[in-house]
Design a protein around this motif. Sequence first.
Motif, PDB file in Angstrom:
ATOM      1  N   LEU A  12       0.801  -1.253  -0.037  1.00 53.85           N
ATOM      2  CA  LEU A  12       0.173  -0.010  -0.052  1.00 53.85           C
ATOM      3  C   LEU A  12       0.707   1.189   0.093  1.00 53.85           C
ATOM      4  O   LEU A  12       1.850   1.226   0.492  1.00 53.85           O
ATOM      5  N   ILE A  13       0.473   2.366  -0.608  1.00 55.37           N
ATOM      6  CA  ILE A  13       0.919   3.617  -0.535  1.00 55.37           C
ATOM      7  C   ILE A  13      -0.126   4.956  -0.042  1.00 55.37           C
ATOM      8  O   ILE A  13      -0.910   4.749  -0.089  1.00 55.37           O
ATOM      9  N   PRO A  14       0.432   5.780   0.335  1.00 50.60           N
ATOM     10  CA  PRO A  14      -0.254   7.096   0.820  1.00 50.60           C
ATOM     11  C   PRO A  14      -1.189   7.421  -0.472  1.00 50.60           C
ATOM     12  O   PRO A  14      -0.716   7.542  -1.534  1.00 50.60           O
ATOM     13  N   SER A  15      -2.397   7.898  -0.336  1.00 54.08           N
ATOM     14  CA  SER A  15      -3.341   8.271  -1.259  1.00 54.08           C
ATOM     15  C   SER A  15      -3.253   9.879  -1.322  1.00 54.08           C
ATOM     16  O   SER A  15      -2.444  10.456  -0.432  1.00 54.08           O
ATOM     17  N   GLY A  16      -4.016  10.408  -2.113  1.00 53.56           N
ATOM     18  CA  GLY A  16      -3.744  11.776  -2.266  1.00 53.56           C
ATOM     19  C   GLY A  16      -2.579  12.624  -3.059  1.00 53.56           C
ATOM     20  O   GLY A  16      -2.328  13.633  -2.533  1.00 53.56           O
ATOM     21  N   HIS A  36      22.927  14.247  -1.692  1.00 57.48           N
ATOM     22  CA  HIS A  36      22.068  13.967  -0.804  1.00 57.48           C
ATOM     23  C   HIS A  36      21.159  12.494  -1.206  1.00 57.48           C
ATOM     24  O   HIS A  36      21.426  12.035  -2.164  1.00 57.48           O
ATOM     25  N   THR A  37      20.543  12.188   0.005  1.00 54.67           N
ATOM     26  CA  THR A  37      19.882  10.995  -0.083  1.00 54.67           C
ATOM     27  C   THR A  37      18.459  11.126   0.217  1.00 54.67           C
ATOM     28  O   THR A  37      17.993  11.656   0.815  1.00 54.67           O
ATOM     29  N   ALA A  38      17.659  10.267  -0.697  1.00 52.41           N
ATOM     30  CA  ALA A  38      16.120  10.118  -0.493  1.00 52.41           C
ATOM     31  C   ALA A  38      15.986   8.955   0.241  1.00 52.41           C
ATOM     32  O   ALA A  38      16.231   7.785  -0.033  1.00 52.41           O
ATOM     33  N   TYR A  39      14.945   8.827   1.322  1.00 52.05           N
ATOM     34  CA  TYR A  39      14.695   7.579   2.092  1.00 52.05           C
ATOM     35  C   TYR A  39      13.065   7.221   1.645  1.00 52.05           C
ATOM     36  O   TYR A  39      12.398   8.129   1.919  1.00 52.05           O
ATOM     37  N   ALA A  40      13.064   6.048   1.801  1.00 52.87           N
ATOM     38  CA  ALA A  40      11.771   5.432   1.835  1.00 52.87           C
ATOM     39  C   ALA A  40      11.582   4.263   2.805  1.00 52.87           C
ATOM     40  O   ALA A  40      12.533   3.574   2.699  1.00 52.87           O
ATOM     41  N   VAL A  41      10.547   3.994   3.440  1.00 51.43           N
ATOM     42  CA  VAL A  41      10.397   2.940   4.625  1.00 51.43           C
ATOM     43  C   VAL A  41       9.165   2.280   4.064  1.00 51.43           C
ATOM     44  O   VAL A  41       7.991   2.595   3.929  1.00 51.43           O
ATOM     45  N   ILE A  42       9.658   0.939   4.097  1.00 47.70           N
ATOM     46  CA  ILE A  42       8.418  -0.119   3.808  1.00 47.70           C
ATOM     47  C   ILE A  42       8.333  -1.010   5.067  1.00 47.70           C
ATOM     48  O   ILE A  42       9.215  -1.583   5.955  1.00 47.70           O
ATOM     49  N   LEU A  88       4.366   1.140   2.329  1.00 42.99           N
ATOM     50  CA  LEU A  88       5.382   1.853   1.688  1.00 42.99           C
ATOM     51  C   LEU A  88       4.895   3.237   1.879  1.00 42.99           C
ATOM     52  O   LEU A  88       3.886   3.662   1.210  1.00 42.99           O
ATOM     53  N   GLY A  89       6.130   3.955   2.627  1.00 38.99           N
ATOM     54  CA  GLY A  89       5.620   5.638   2.458  1.00 38.99           C
ATOM     55  C   GLY A  89       6.552   6.090   1.192  1.00 38.99           C
ATOM     56  O   GLY A  89       7.062   5.588   0.266  1.00 38.99           O
ATOM     57  N   LEU A  90       6.366   7.300   1.097  1.00 40.02           N
ATOM     58  CA  LEU A  90       6.934   8.244   0.155  1.00 40.02           C
ATOM     59  C   LEU A  90       8.349   8.752   0.431  1.00 40.02           C
ATOM     60  O   LEU A  90       8.837   8.592   1.737  1.00 40.02           O
ATOM     61  N   TYR A  91       8.919   9.048  -0.517  1.00 40.58           N
ATOM     62  CA  TYR A  91      10.390   9.506  -0.392  1.00 40.58           C
ATOM     63  C   TYR A  91      10.505  10.472   0.373  1.00 40.58           C
ATOM     64  O   TYR A  91       9.465  11.751   0.507  1.00 40.58           O
ATOM     65  N   ARG A  92      11.158  10.797   1.502  1.00 39.18           N
ATOM     66  CA  ARG A  92      11.462  11.891   2.315  1.00 39.18           C
ATOM     67  C   ARG A  92      12.870  12.200   2.595  1.00 39.18           C
ATOM     68  O   ARG A  92      13.746  11.140   2.321  1.00 39.18           O
ATOM     69  N   ASN A  93      13.358  13.370   3.109  1.00 36.51           N
ATOM     70  CA  ASN A  93      14.679  13.696   3.335  1.00 36.51           C
ATOM     71  C   ASN A  93      15.300  12.893   4.710  1.00 36.51           C
ATOM     72  O   ASN A  93      16.601  13.302   4.839  1.00 36.51           O
ATOM     73  N   THR A  94      14.357  12.430   5.484  1.00 38.90           N
ATOM     74  CA  THR A  94      14.916  11.695   6.886  1.00 38.90           C
ATOM     75  C   THR A  94      13.830  10.593   6.756  1.00 38.90           C
ATOM     76  O   THR A  94      12.926  10.456   6.340  1.00 38.90           O
ATOM     77  N   ALA A 130      10.037   9.604   6.559  1.00 37.76           N
ATOM     78  CA  ALA A 130       9.817   8.421   5.871  1.00 37.76           C
ATOM     79  C   ALA A 130       8.870   7.304   6.367  1.00 37.76           C
ATOM     80  O   ALA A 130       7.935   6.845   6.025  1.00 37.76           O
ATOM     81  N   VAL A 131       9.229   7.273   7.754  1.00 41.95           N
ATOM     82  CA  VAL A 131       8.225   6.340   8.629  1.00 41.95           C
ATOM     83  C   VAL A 131       7.155   6.841   8.868  1.00 41.95           C
ATOM     84  O   VAL A 131       6.075   6.151   8.708  1.00 41.95           O
ATOM     85  N   SER A 132       7.010   8.329   9.041  1.00 41.14           N
ATOM     86  CA  SER A 132       5.549   8.843   9.243  1.00 41.14           C
ATOM     87  C   SER A 132       4.656   8.693   7.963  1.00 41.14           C
ATOM     88  O   SER A 132       3.540   8.289   8.011  1.00 41.14           O
ATOM     89  N   SER A 133       5.455   8.777   6.767  1.00 44.52           N
ATOM     90  CA  SER A 133       4.635   8.777   5.561  1.00 44.52           C
ATOM     91  C   SER A 133       4.163   7.232   5.423  1.00 44.52           C
ATOM     92  O   SER A 133       2.950   6.922   4.840  1.00 44.52           O
ATOM     93  N   MET A 134       5.088   6.320   5.744  1.00 46.97           N
ATOM     94  CA  MET A 134       4.675   4.830   5.517  1.00 46.97           C
ATOM     95  C   MET A 134       3.320   4.629   6.591  1.00 46.97           C
ATOM     96  O   MET A 134       2.476   3.800   5.766  1.00 46.97           O
ATOM     97  N   THR A 135       3.349   5.154   7.638  1.00 49.68           N
ATOM     98  CA  THR A 135       2.002   4.727   8.196  1.00 49.68           C
ATOM     99  C   THR A 135       0.689   5.197   7.749  1.00 49.68           C
ATOM    100  O   THR A 135      -0.297   4.865   8.223  1.00 49.68           O
ATOM    101  N   GLN A 136       0.890   6.301   6.846  1.00 49.60           N
ATOM    102  CA  GLN A 136      -0.405   6.594   6.018  1.00 49.60           C
ATOM    103  C   GLN A 136      -0.806   5.951   4.958  1.00 49.60           C
ATOM    104  O   GLN A 136      -1.795   6.225   4.245  1.00 49.60           O
TER     105      GLN A 136
END
Length: 248
Positions: free
Chosen positions: A156-160, A173-179, A227-233, A237-243
């Motif tokens: 699953l991924i965040p909607s909207g 720089h690094t982009a992070y995504a958490v699953i 799975l969350g969206l790319y984030r810079n921390t 990324a964890v917060s995005s994943m929970t959505q």
Amino acid sequence: MRTFHNRHHATVVGATATAVLALASTACGGEGIGTKAADSADSSVAAAAAVGSSWSTGSVKTSDAVQNTGTTNAVTVNAGSAKAAGGNANSDSDAYPHPCEMQKLSVHVARRAGAPTQRVIKVRNVGVNTCGLSYYPRVSLGNSKSADHSHDVRPLIPSGLGGAPAYPVRAGHTAYAVIDLNPSGATTGTVPKIDEMNVLADGDHMPNANTLNFPLGTGTKVLKPKLGLYRNTIADAVSSMTQADTQS
């Protein structure tokens, strides 16, 4: 949304790119073009190898509360010179018309410290200019020995989703995504025989041939992954994943 059905090794292409590959003792030996992640302990794995690359042993440092184990494949790319004078080579707006190129990225996967069901996907821009990624990496989970991957599990991924046309990643720089492979922590009813995670850093612009395969180890429990969206921390990324609430 395009769906990835086949496993591929990533390949670094381009005469301007030079690479030095550090080969882990557990990696697939003898491969000169492209690599397949091969560490059952979920250590970080770099994006790809280059034609004519030299081989040596090496490791990747741990940071940002990401737990890595063992040695890894590592890539260093000479991405060429920056833009001509007067251009802005390192701004977010510069990323939108310039999708990231595989040979100018390194991709790593690691366990998230203190969260055994979660993995951190790290995509680093090793080029000299800002580039843009899709909002999230394309990820599927399956069995490494299966010839048919049409039924691999997609998270699953965040909607909207909306806003800027790409996720910008500045040079260096690094982009992070958490699953989270098993958000509920279920011990029964999980999908059987899942032992591999397939990652395409940019599902909007990159071909399937750039997909990387990361071992998860036998006995990995997978159920309704998020799975969350790319984030810079990693924290963001964890917060995005929970959505995550929509099928990818």
